[in-house]
Design a protein around this motif. Sequence first.
Motif, PDB file in Angstrom:
ATOM      1  N   GLU A 263       0.796  -1.223   0.000  1.00 28.60           N
ATOM      2  CA  GLU A 263       0.000   0.000   0.000  1.00 28.60           C
ATOM      3  C   GLU A 263       0.832   1.279   0.000  1.00 28.60           C
ATOM      4  N   LEU A 284      -4.569  -1.837  -2.348  1.00 28.35           N
ATOM      5  CA  LEU A 284      -5.371  -1.030  -1.426  1.00 28.35           C
ATOM      6  C   LEU A 284      -4.876  -1.199   0.008  1.00 28.35           C
ATOM      7  N   ASP A 285      -4.814  -0.092   0.739  1.00 25.20           N
ATOM      8  CA  ASP A 285      -4.406  -0.118   2.144  1.00 25.20           C
ATOM      9  C   ASP A 285      -5.441  -0.910   2.957  1.00 25.20           C
ATOM     10  N   LEU A 287      -6.061  -0.781   5.998  1.00 22.77           N
ATOM     11  CA  LEU A 287      -6.711   0.110   6.962  1.00 22.77           C
ATOM     12  C   LEU A 287      -7.824   0.922   6.314  1.00 22.77           C
ATOM     13  N   LEU A 288      -7.714   1.176   5.026  1.00 21.26           N
ATOM     14  CA  LEU A 288      -8.779   1.859   4.311  1.00 21.26           C
ATOM     15  C   LEU A 288      -9.990   0.944   4.179  1.00 21.26           C
ATOM     16  N   LEU A 289      -9.742  -0.333   3.970  1.00 19.01           N
ATOM     17  CA  LEU A 289     -10.852  -1.288   3.947  1.00 19.01           C
ATOM     18  C   LEU A 289     -11.517  -1.360   5.321  1.00 19.01           C
ATOM     19  N   ALA A 291     -11.661   1.171   7.448  1.00 14.35           N
ATOM     20  CA  ALA A 291     -12.352   2.448   7.667  1.00 14.35           C
ATOM     21  C   ALA A 291     -13.611   2.570   6.829  1.00 14.35           C
ATOM     22  N   THR A 295     -14.071   7.330   0.807  1.00 12.85           N
ATOM     23  CA  THR A 295     -12.642   7.289   0.484  1.00 12.85           C
ATOM     24  C   THR A 295     -12.244   5.905  -0.007  1.00 12.85           C
ATOM     25  N   LEU A 296     -12.857   4.888   0.538  1.00 14.63           N
ATOM     26  CA  LEU A 296     -12.616   3.522   0.057  1.00 14.63           C
ATOM     27  C   LEU A 296     -12.966   3.409  -1.417  1.00 14.63           C
ATOM     28  N   GLN A 299     -10.374   5.551  -3.591  1.00 11.36           N
ATOM     29  CA  GLN A 299      -9.027   4.994  -3.710  1.00 11.36           C
ATOM     30  C   GLN A 299      -9.017   3.667  -4.468  1.00 11.36           C
ATOM     31  N   THR A 324     -12.117  -5.973  10.288  1.00  8.89           N
ATOM     32  CA  THR A 324     -12.722  -5.412   9.082  1.00  8.89           C
ATOM     33  C   THR A 324     -14.187  -5.832   8.958  1.00  8.89           C
ATOM     34  N   HIS A 328     -17.854  -3.692   4.474  1.00  7.51           N
ATOM     35  CA  HIS A 328     -16.821  -2.943   3.764  1.00  7.51           C
ATOM     36  C   HIS A 328     -16.227  -3.787   2.638  1.00  7.51           C
TER      37      HIS A 328
END
Length: 341
Positions: A263, A284-285, A287-289, A291, A295-296, A299, A324, A328
Amino acid sequence: MPGLLLDTLHGKQSDRRPVWLMRQAGRYLPEYRALRAEKGGFLALVYDSEAAAEITLQPLRRFGFDGAILFSDILIVPYAMGQDLAFLAGEGPRLSPRLIDAALSSLTAVPERLTPIYETVRRVRAALTPEQTMLGFAGSPWTVATYMTAGEGSRDQHETRAMAYRDREGFAAIIEAITAVTIAYLRGQIDAGAEAVQLFDSWAGSLAPAEFERWVIAPNAAIVSALAESHPQTPVIGFPKGAGEKLVAYARETGVGALGIDETIDPLWAHANLPEAMPVQGNLDPLLLLAGGETLDTQAQRILDAFAGRPHIFNLGHGIGKETPIAHVERLLSTVRGARG
């Protein structure tokens, strides 16, 4: 007919992206947690081929991923080489004796410890559709060596890095031994039904450039070459996490057929600098998944757009986090599956 994922690994582009997620089988799934509560600890699950196959298949039933990644662990190789392995609650894996304290020659190999893993692969491949790809894996020699040397994971691998500087010959012998077992292990997975394999080098980013050449690129190149000789049609995905700009040399010199990208790498930079038409996977990060939110979506679409000009497998930049939310993952898959080109 090979599936979308396998076709992509062989360099074909499609108007649909294949997708799977690192650590897609595991603790974020309630069905996994239920089975673990019934069966016991992590290592017990890995060595129960029926349970391990069920865990490998769980995320495909729920999400319809294009690939199934074997439920196992990179430390099965040192376990087969004769170290004792335990997973301690809240602390992670422990190997003993540590090779910082004991000689490699003191270990007595137990190759039969690999046999149940092959049975898991056979069971999963038999349960998949022809369009779904069975992915095997192993840890790359440098990363495996960090655990064998220190007996556990560490933030900067300082004990292993110091040993590699201090005792070049002795450390090279450890890397060579791991490489030989890893080649045999991956060949066994392929013979059992794995259609592609991934080399996880989770700690590759801790090395200086010259050390990266010696302890990451060279042994991975040896593994790739050996597999190309015995199983020339089986793609190998290299994943040197944290390699940064050294990814270009890794891609050029190891001979891997596809490259996993973490990432921290800008996908636009990766597309511009990696070998043309080389399949890439990522990034993909995780942590973005975790969150979620708009933004998910944004990105994920940025990654899809950046890699529109080459074969691309959508994935995370590392493993999915245990907290997670299922929703998401579903949202991400909606974005990926709605993309074209």
